[in-house]
Enzyme design. Structure first.
Site, PDB file in Angstrom:
ATOM      1  N   ARG A  58       0.885  -1.129  -0.023  1.00 32.12           N
ATOM      2  CA  ARG A  58       0.026   0.129  -0.099  1.00 32.12           C
ATOM      3  C   ARG A  58       0.751   1.379   0.109  1.00 32.12           C
ATOM      4  O   ARG A  58       0.643   2.130  -0.593  1.00 32.12           O
ATOM      5  CB  ARG A  58      -0.841  -0.129   1.239  1.00 32.12           C
ATOM      6  CG  ARG A  58      -2.112  -1.184   1.097  1.00 32.12           C
ATOM      7  CD  ARG A  58      -2.857  -1.074   2.243  1.00 32.12           C
ATOM      8  NE  ARG A  58      -2.117  -1.442   3.511  1.00 32.12           N
ATOM      9  CZ  ARG A  58      -2.739  -1.437   4.631  1.00 32.12           C
ATOM     10  NH1 ARG A  58      -3.942  -1.131   4.891  1.00 32.12           N
ATOM     11  NH2 ARG A  58      -1.957  -2.039   5.682  1.00 32.12           N
ATOM     12  N   ASN A  80      -6.395  -2.861   1.631  1.00 32.24           N
ATOM     13  CA  ASN A  80      -6.233  -4.345   1.618  1.00 32.24           C
ATOM     14  C   ASN A  80      -7.736  -5.037   1.859  1.00 32.24           C
ATOM     15  O   ASN A  80      -8.564  -4.266   2.471  1.00 32.24           O
ATOM     16  CB  ASN A  80      -5.342  -4.812   3.059  1.00 32.24           C
ATOM     17  CG  ASN A  80      -3.925  -4.542   2.845  1.00 32.24           C
ATOM     18  OD1 ASN A  80      -3.606  -4.510   1.862  1.00 32.24           O
ATOM     19  ND2 ASN A  80      -3.244  -4.814   3.998  1.00 32.24           N
TER      20      ASN A  80
END
EC number: 6.2.-.-
Length: 730
Positions: free
Chosen positions: A23, A41
């Site tokens: 990320r 996620n």
């Protein structure tokens, strides 16, 4: 803000993409290309939307520059309606049915090492330093999605400095879930100085690491190593050593370029190589090879920082064959009689994991034990199939869970001999099914009716597919090499329950569409004493004499064995159990040559024979093949010749076996039009035998496939069971 001409893409990434800094990596790419949107996620992996003029550049960089620990399996992309977002953000994770996976634990990275030894860093000499590129993952994760609250770091509230790093997209600890420092993180209960002092004074230290406790002592101190053996009850089984760096490793053993790369890989396995330096004699008695491992946790690095010339025995802390100890209280209870110093810390280990053990065989890495650093990376399968739970066998137990086109082989569990290991077996099943979010449709187990794993399969209430031991060895190789259709192979190992209830172990088999057929086997020898013969090679020596009608020689060959005469009578009896096992053939040879009469650990006789073999040479007419039955009687007769040394006998044994097995496989392959064969079973851990077979078969135009993704020994059986069970119609 994106222009009116901006394009918006929705991208779905699957694979090992959680817990690896994916990320923050996406966030930095979005900043680089001035894109808006989000990333988060979820149960399937990572979902992102990006909007702006340079989305194509973003996608190209996403494929080209993933974080070091990331593994992208799939990348799906679709164009959607622009939303004219003002910025790019990392959104909270979302739950759901898990389709992603956590990554294996990784050795401390160079950047974290710089922090560890930089007096100006707040991580200076902190034994739990980590970032998104390194550190524990699988062993501290309770469930997915991978967030701090789902790990054993949840009890440690971040200090202001760690919270700032965690929230800074430009920091490599951005969203690093195990982030911690001396202010807010886990702590050792003894100092590095205390540990090193104990080791240097000849003491034994139990040290809590990434996947469990190690037992450590000075590898150059014979008294310390011998005392560790005495206290642990480990008479002769070889120990591995941990040394400071690659330079020290190349002084300890003969590393080629590939072995050295494997040693220094992020997984940091134990690598088996030929010995160079003589450490304490009892580290690997009567063997020519040694296992070497480099420090992989910051804690290990601190030991060598305090004493650079250390060389340490590093062995799993599991007394009496029980599972690896991971809990501090259990360590204090069970290791008090073994260790002089027990060093724990307050970060819990969620999933125990031994060190992986590997060797380079026939030009590529091969597993002897697959555990920390590799689990839970899946083996990619050719096709989708029913979600399956496969339970392995009895020794070197593992389990496999399949999900779609992936097979997840568990960490090494051990031998299912005691309640503690069976509990670990059940614990591993529950954890893997939970973390993968799989509800199996069927269960596979060994053909043997009286194994703990077989009984568990029957308890599940699922359709049970029973798979013959040696068919599973061959099927495991077929699975990882993505072979469709029939596979011809040889399974060469110590013991497996046969279709006829016999003790098989040298089998020529055809595996196809979830079924198997035994085409041939090694000519059997008597098995006087059953399982006891596997622990007492002299019994197999008697069996080899009986097969040659030379029972009268047993008293000269084995004068110290009071039962030699009775065992000879038993071996000559018409109803004695018999075995086709190549492992037992090695035992017979070791006994006839006087190398090993009693075994202190599994495979000891064969390993000591391998250590004696410097230049294998085939005996002329040393075997006979008839109707796919390989008869080694002439070889055993040659090993009895007066004046033959143990080393000469070991060379004849290896050379003749290579030629005999190659010709055996060649005949079967040519009869069926096959140009490749699978070589499985524990005997394929013998580097001389495996490499000789691969080379000789190549001379015949036959490709030999070896196990690479899972151990060739019984540690890979569950993968083969799963492969067969998925193809079987229930």
């Amino acid at each position: 803000m994106p222009s009116s001409e901006a394009t918006r893409l929705r991208l779905r990434v699957t694979g090992a993409v959680q817990g690896v800094g994916f990320r923050p990596f996406v966030h930095s790419l979005a900043d680089r290309y001035a894109l808006a949107g989000f990333v988060r996620n979820d149960s399937q992996g990572v979902l992102m939307e990006v909007e702006g003029a340079r989305v194509d550049d973003f996608v190209a960089a996403l494929k080209r520059e993933p974080p070091p620990l990331a593994r992208i399996d799939t990348l799906e992309c679709e164009t959607i309606t622009p939303l004219r977002d003002a910025k790019f953000s990392i959104e909270p994770s979302r739950d759901g049915k898990t389709q992603t996976r956590i990554t294996p634990d990784a050795a401390v990275c160079d950047d974290c090492l710089s922090d560890l030894f930089d007096p100006k860093s707040r991580f200076y000499l902190y034994p739990f330093v980590n970032c998104t590129h390194c550190g524990p993952r699988y062993t501290l994760t309770r469930r997915l999605p991978y967030d701090r609250a789902q790990t054993s770091m949840a009890p440690f509230a971040m200090c202001e400095d760690c919270a700032r790093d965690y929230a800074d997209p430009t920091n490599r600890r951005f969203h690093a879930q195990p982030i911690a420092c001396p202010k807010c993180g886990p702590r050792l209960d003894h100092s590095i100085e205390q540990i090193v002092t104990a080791l240097q004074s000849g003491g034994i230290v139990a040290l809590k690491g990434i996947g469990g406790f190690h037992l450590l002592c000075d590898a150059r101190n014979e008294a310390a190593v011998a005392e560790l053996r005495r206290r642990k009850g480990r008479d002769a089984k070889p120990f591995a050593i941990m040394v400071a760096d690659a330079a020290a490793a190349t002084g300890a053993g003969l590393f080629d370029a590939q072995s050295l790369r494997l040693l220094q890989s992020r997984a940091r396995p134990i690598v088996i190589v030929e010995k160079r330096e003589d450490f304490a004699p009892s580290i690997a008695p009567c063997l020519s090879r040694i296992g070497v491992i480099l420090p992989y946790a910051p804690l290990h690095r601190l030991l060598f920082h305090a004493a650079a010339d250390l060389a340490l025995v590093a062995t799993s802390a599991n007394p009496s064959g029980e599972p690896l100890i991971v809990d501090d209280d259990e360590a204090r209870e069970k290791l008090a009689s073994i260790a002089d110093l027990i060093v724990g810390h307050d970060r819990a280990i969620v999933a125990r994991a031994d060190d992986s053990v590997m060797s380079v065989i026939a030009g590529a890495p091969a597993f002897l034990r697959r555990a920390r650093g590799f689990i839970p990376e899946p083996v990619a399968l050719t096709n989708d199939g029913p979600d399956t739970l496969a339970l392995g066998a009895h020794l070197k137990s593992t389990i496999t869970v399949t999900r779609g086109r992936e097979a997840f082989v568990s960490t090494h569990i051990g031998s299912l001999d005691d309640r503690a290991t069976i509990d670990f077996f059940r614990e591993t099943i529950a954890r893997m099914l939970d973390i993968l979010d799989v509800k199996p449709e069927r269960v596979a187990c060994d053909l043997h009716p009286d194994l703990a794993s077989t009984r568990y399969a029957e308890e599940t209430g699922l359709p049970v597919i029973r798979v013959q031991h040696h068919a599973a060895h061959i099927a495991a190789i077929a699975a990882e090499h993505k072979i469709e259709g029939p596979v011809l192979g040889a399974a060469l190992d110590g013991h497996g329950y046969g279709d006829d209830g016999g003790a098989w172990g040298g089998e020529l088999m055809l595996v196809d569409e979830g079924y198997w057929r035994r085409l041939g086997h090694i000519a059997p020898l008597p098995l006087p004493g059953g399982d006891r013969a596997a622990r007492e090679p002299w019994r197999m020596g008697v069996a080899a004499l009986a097969a040659q009608d030379r029972c009268g020689d047993v008293f000269d060959r084995f004068p110290g064995m009071e039962l030699a005469g009775k065992v000879a009578m038993l071996a000559s009896a018409p109803n004695v159990a018999r075995t086709t096992s190549l492992g037992r053939m090695f035992d017979a040879a070791a006994a006839l040559l006087g190398v090993r009469l009693m075994q202190q650990y599994e495979g000891q006789a064969a390993m000591e024979l391998e250590a004696l073999c410097k230049s294998p040479r085939a005996l002329d007419n040393g075997y006979r093949i008839e109707s796919h039955i390989l008869d080694l009687t002439k070889l055993f007769a040659a090993l009895l010749k007066p004046g033959l040394s143990a080393a000469q006998g070991a060379e004849l044994l290896h050379g003749t076996l290579i030629e005999a097995l190659a010709q055996w496989l060649r005949a079967a392959a040519q009869a069926r039009g096959h140009t490749r064969v699978a070589l499985g079973g524990g005997c394929m851990m013998n580097k001389i035998l495996a490499e000789g077979l691969v080379s000789r078969l190549r001379d015949f135009g036959i490709e030999a496939l070896l196990a690479r993704a899972a151990p060739t020994n019984d540690g890979g059986l569950s993968l083969g069971q799963a492969h067969i069970a998925r193809m079987r119609k229930v």
